[in-house]
Scaffold this active site. Sequence first.
Site, mmCIF file in Angstrom:
data_model
loop_
_atom_site.group_PDB
_atom_site.id
_atom_site.type_symbol
_atom_site.label_atom_id
_atom_site.label_comp_id
_atom_site.label_asym_id
_atom_site.label_seq_id
_atom_site.Cartn_x
_atom_site.Cartn_y
_atom_site.Cartn_z
ATOM 1 N N ASP A 135 -60.670 40.554 -33.722
ATOM 2 C CA ASP A 135 -61.531 39.578 -33.046
ATOM 3 C C ASP A 135 -60.686 38.422 -32.501
ATOM 4 O O ASP A 135 -60.723 37.320 -33.006
ATOM 5 C CB ASP A 135 -62.630 39.083 -33.981
ATOM 6 C CG ASP A 135 -62.086 38.520 -35.277
ATOM 7 O OD1 ASP A 135 -60.898 38.724 -35.552
ATOM 8 O OD2 ASP A 135 -62.844 37.869 -35.994
ATOM 9 N N ASP B 284 -60.146 33.860 -38.639
ATOM 10 C CA ASP B 284 -59.161 32.947 -39.230
ATOM 11 C C ASP B 284 -59.391 31.507 -38.794
ATOM 12 O O ASP B 284 -59.155 30.573 -39.559
ATOM 13 C CB ASP B 284 -57.740 33.385 -38.872
ATOM 14 C CG ASP B 284 -57.348 34.680 -39.559
ATOM 15 O OD1 ASP B 284 -58.055 35.061 -40.510
ATOM 16 O OD2 ASP B 284 -56.354 35.298 -39.155
#
Length: 119
Positions: free
Chosen positions: A50, A84
């Site tokens: 992603d 993240d």
Amino acid sequence: MSLILAGAAGNIIDSAFYGLIFNESTYYSVAQMFPEGGGYAPFLYGRVVDMLYFPVIDTHYPAWMPWLGGKELVFFRPIFNLADTSISVGVISILIFQKQFFKHELAEVKKDDVIETSK
């Protein structure tokens, strides 16, 4: 905490299923969903994918500039992993606002210290 948990869940889901349902992608080809031979990796061995890339300025330096003239200029080159980034924002917000999260516990500790010192 919800940002941290959401980012961790996103990374786990990506690594668990991406290798099973997509074939290997290269620089010149895009991965295909549900290929005939199966995915490129077993369960929990897929890659996290992603990623977001936002080049704000994609141009060339002017020819008249010494040493850089004619070379490519890409401003804001980083590639972000969405999960993240979510984890990082969650941790940073906890660090910035930690006194608000732990205000109740600090008040109890101060009360206990006063009681113990008065005995």
